[in-house]
Design a protein around this motif. Structure first.
Motif, PDB file in Angstrom:
ATOM      1  N   GLU A 319       0.838  -1.207   0.000  1.00  0.00           N
ATOM      2  CA  GLU A 319       0.000   0.000   0.000  1.00  0.00           C
ATOM      3  C   GLU A 319       0.867   1.249   0.000  1.00  0.00           C
ATOM      4  O   GLU A 319       0.638   2.209  -0.735  1.00  0.00           O
ATOM      5  CB  GLU A 319      -0.943  -0.002   1.212  1.00  0.00           C
ATOM      6  CG  GLU A 319      -2.210  -0.818   0.976  1.00  0.00           C
ATOM      7  CD  GLU A 319      -2.802  -0.622  -0.421  1.00  0.00           C
ATOM      8  OE1 GLU A 319      -3.013   0.544  -0.825  1.00  0.00           O
ATOM      9  OE2 GLU A 319      -3.031  -1.617  -1.134  1.00  0.00           O
ATOM     10  N   CYS A 320       1.883   1.238   0.859  1.00  0.00           N
ATOM     11  CA  CYS A 320       2.797   2.375   0.986  1.00  0.00           C
ATOM     12  C   CYS A 320       3.520   2.604  -0.341  1.00  0.00           C
ATOM     13  O   CYS A 320       3.631   3.722  -0.828  1.00  0.00           O
ATOM     14  CB  CYS A 320       3.748   2.073   2.141  1.00  0.00           C
ATOM     15  SG  CYS A 320       5.303   2.911   2.101  1.00  0.00           S
ATOM     16  N   LYS A 322       2.526   1.705  -3.385  1.00  0.00           N
ATOM     17  CA  LYS A 322       1.614   2.207  -4.428  1.00  0.00           C
ATOM     18  C   LYS A 322       1.454   3.725  -4.312  1.00  0.00           C
ATOM     19  O   LYS A 322       1.455   4.430  -5.309  1.00  0.00           O
ATOM     20  CB  LYS A 322       0.251   1.516  -4.303  1.00  0.00           C
ATOM     21  CG  LYS A 322       0.231   0.121  -4.900  1.00  0.00           C
ATOM     22  CD  LYS A 322      -1.166  -0.477  -4.818  1.00  0.00           C
ATOM     23  CE  LYS A 322      -1.186  -1.892  -5.367  1.00  0.00           C
ATOM     24  NZ  LYS A 322      -2.366  -2.644  -4.971  1.00  0.00           N
ATOM     25  N   ARG A 323       1.306   4.187  -3.052  1.00  0.00           N
ATOM     26  CA  ARG A 323       1.154   5.637  -2.835  1.00  0.00           C
ATOM     27  C   ARG A 323       2.394   6.377  -3.324  1.00  0.00           C
ATOM     28  O   ARG A 323       2.303   7.385  -4.024  1.00  0.00           O
ATOM     29  CB  ARG A 323       0.959   5.916  -1.339  1.00  0.00           C
ATOM     30  CG  ARG A 323      -0.472   5.795  -0.854  1.00  0.00           C
ATOM     31  CD  ARG A 323      -0.656   6.471   0.501  1.00  0.00           C
ATOM     32  NE  ARG A 323       0.286   6.002   1.509  1.00  0.00           N
ATOM     33  CZ  ARG A 323       0.107   4.917   2.262  1.00  0.00           C
ATOM     34  NH1 ARG A 323      -0.978   4.181   2.120  1.00  0.00           N
ATOM     35  NH2 ARG A 323       1.007   4.572   3.174  1.00  0.00           N
ATOM     36  N   ARG A 324       3.548   5.850  -2.946  1.00  0.00           N
ATOM     37  CA  ARG A 324       4.793   6.528  -3.301  1.00  0.00           C
ATOM     38  C   ARG A 324       5.010   6.573  -4.809  1.00  0.00           C
ATOM     39  O   ARG A 324       5.439   7.576  -5.368  1.00  0.00           O
ATOM     40  CB  ARG A 324       5.974   5.769  -2.673  1.00  0.00           C
ATOM     41  CG  ARG A 324       6.088   5.995  -1.179  1.00  0.00           C
ATOM     42  CD  ARG A 324       6.945   4.900  -0.589  1.00  0.00           C
ATOM     43  NE  ARG A 324       7.583   5.344   0.617  1.00  0.00           N
ATOM     44  CZ  ARG A 324       8.888   5.527   0.755  1.00  0.00           C
ATOM     45  NH1 ARG A 324       9.706   5.305  -0.227  1.00  0.00           N
ATOM     46  NH2 ARG A 324       9.385   5.941   1.891  1.00  0.00           N
ATOM     47  N   SER A 326       2.713   6.419  -7.129  1.00  0.00           N
ATOM     48  CA  SER A 326       1.776   7.299  -7.831  1.00  0.00           C
ATOM     49  C   SER A 326       2.172   8.774  -7.657  1.00  0.00           C
ATOM     50  O   SER A 326       1.920   9.597  -8.530  1.00  0.00           O
ATOM     51  CB  SER A 326       0.340   7.045  -7.392  1.00  0.00           C
ATOM     52  OG  SER A 326       0.156   7.532  -6.098  1.00  0.00           O
ATOM     53  N   LYS A 327       2.833   9.087  -6.560  1.00  0.00           N
ATOM     54  CA  LYS A 327       3.282  10.472  -6.345  1.00  0.00           C
ATOM     55  C   LYS A 327       4.298  10.922  -7.392  1.00  0.00           C
ATOM     56  O   LYS A 327       4.449  12.106  -7.636  1.00  0.00           O
ATOM     57  CB  LYS A 327       3.940  10.602  -4.958  1.00  0.00           C
ATOM     58  CG  LYS A 327       2.981  10.977  -3.864  1.00  0.00           C
ATOM     59  CD  LYS A 327       3.748  11.401  -2.635  1.00  0.00           C
ATOM     60  CE  LYS A 327       2.812  11.491  -1.449  1.00  0.00           C
ATOM     61  NZ  LYS A 327       3.501  11.314  -0.195  1.00  0.00           N
ATOM     62  N   SER A 331       2.564   4.054 -12.081  1.00  0.00           N
ATOM     63  CA  SER A 331       1.580   3.227 -11.399  1.00  0.00           C
ATOM     64  C   SER A 331       2.041   1.784 -11.326  1.00  0.00           C
ATOM     65  O   SER A 331       2.633   1.246 -12.275  1.00  0.00           O
ATOM     66  CB  SER A 331       0.218   3.337 -12.067  1.00  0.00           C
ATOM     67  OG  SER A 331       0.333   2.908 -13.388  1.00  0.00           O
TER      68      SER A 331
END
Ligand code: SAM
Ligand code: FES
Length: 340
Positions: A319-320, A322-324, A326-327, A331
């Motif tokens: 999860e962490c 994926k967030r990073r 996408s920033k 993707s």
């Protein structure tokens, strides 16, 4: 023509050009081109591989490695086949379609056991790729694993310079044998990964040049490079770690030399810099390998000091990540992530 343009056009580099780029010249442009080449072949997709560190027993004594045979301070463990399958089940649920089985060279895991594990994974998850990273084996063993269903094999060459190789390994390991293993793997039909540590003791511009030329010759499907990081119980405990800048520069150069290569932004890079993996992805890398090992064993697979993600569950890690990812405009995709 700039040096970066010349390297990109020729897919080759001279010693002088390598020195020039490692000195920080054309740094922004180098990353820009590496990113453009990565996008041309893989878009903004980042492939994930679920890393399962299934044994930290090892018969080898590599001077740099925290789980080397002579390190008495390692709490040794092995995962059972059932535990490995549980990691894959959880990984599959989280979107992983490649599993990387990595470990020391552990005689407990005979060829028969490895084949059984590989075919169980392929049987339960037929749409997934299995990568092995279990060191130097005979051609027959590699062939048996391949026939059992293994798709890929990671075996870093560590250094393509024979003198440097002996600075990093005891005399029972040789560059010639390592090269033979890589050639065998390629010949059998694996997607093969080579690579090296950046800033390992005794590394020079010349040994790095040899590494890049070796990679051009081998033309592997994957290249794993990450900074060397000392581990406190090894002969290299007091050596200096490799740097982020040098690793990122080399990632970008490798992307220009081997445009389609699968190139991970490694955990080691994320360990020496909190945003090291992002920096790698912005310099041409396109793969990340989150840890799927059970939480209770993570700290025990301590190749080097202060390794990240040792206290987290796989689900938290992904999860962490994926967030990073996408920033930075990329993707994470749910895909085997084969070589294109
Ligand atoms: N036994 C297998 C092999 O030797 O290929 C796989 C495990 S080995 C620990 C995986 C990789 O970890 C090595 O190829 C090496 O480049 C890397 N490694 C080991 N010690 C390291 C250190 N102190 N810093 C950074 N990377 C390290
Ligand atoms: Fe065997 Fe590092 S010495 S895995």
């Amino acid at each position: 023509m700039s040096v970066v343009d010349e390297v990109e056009a020729k897919k080759n580099i001279t010693l002088k050009q390598l020195q020039y780029l490692l000195d920080g010249n054309e740094a922004a442009y180098l990353k820009e081109r590496a990113l453009a080449v990565r996008r041309e072949h893989y878009g903004n997709e980042v492939f994930i591989r679920g890393l399962i560190e299934f044994t930290n027993y090892c018969r080898n004594n590599c001077y740099y490695c925290g789980i080397r045979r002579d390190n008495q301070n390692v709490d040794r463990y092995r995962l059972s086949e059932g535990e490995i399958m549980e990691c894959c089940t959880e990984g599959y649920r989280l979107g992983f379609r490649t599993f990387v089985l990595q470990g020391g060279e552990d005689g407990f895991f005979t060829d028969e056991k490895i084949c059984h594990i590989v075919s169980s994974i392929k049987g339960s998850f037929p749409d997934c790729a299995v990568t092995l990273s279990i060191g130097e084996k005979t051609r027959e063993s590699y062939k048996a694993f391949f026939e059992a269903g293994a798709d890929r094999y990671l075996l870093r060459h560590e250094t393509a310079n024979a003198v440097h190789y002996q600075r990093l390994h005891p005399s029972d390991l040789s560059l010639d044998n390592r090269k033979e293993c890589l050639n065998n793997l390629k010949d059998i039909g694996y997607q093969v990964g080579a690579g090296f540590m950046v800033g390992s003791p005794g590394q020079t511009i010349k040994t790095l040049y040899d590494d890049l030329q070796f990679l051009r010759e081998l033309n592997p499907h994957m290249v794993g490079i990450g900074p060397f990081i000392p581990q406190h119980d090894t002969p290299f405990a007091t050596e200096k770690a490799g740097t982020v800048d040098m690793t990122v520069t080399l990632l970008a150069v490798i992307r220009l030399l081997l445009p389609r290569v699968l190139l991970p932004a490694t955990t080691a890079l994320g360990t020496i810099d909190p945003v090291g993996r992002e920096k790698g992805l912005m310099a041409g890398a396109n793969v990340v390998m989150p840890n799927l090992s059970p939480k209770r064993v993570r700290e025990k697979y301590a190749l080097y000091d202060k390794k990240i993600c040792t206290g987290e569950e796989a689900a938290e890690c992904i999860e962490c990540l994926k967030r990073r990812v996408s920033k930075i405009g990329c993707s994470v995709v749910c895909d085997r992530g084969d070589y294109r």
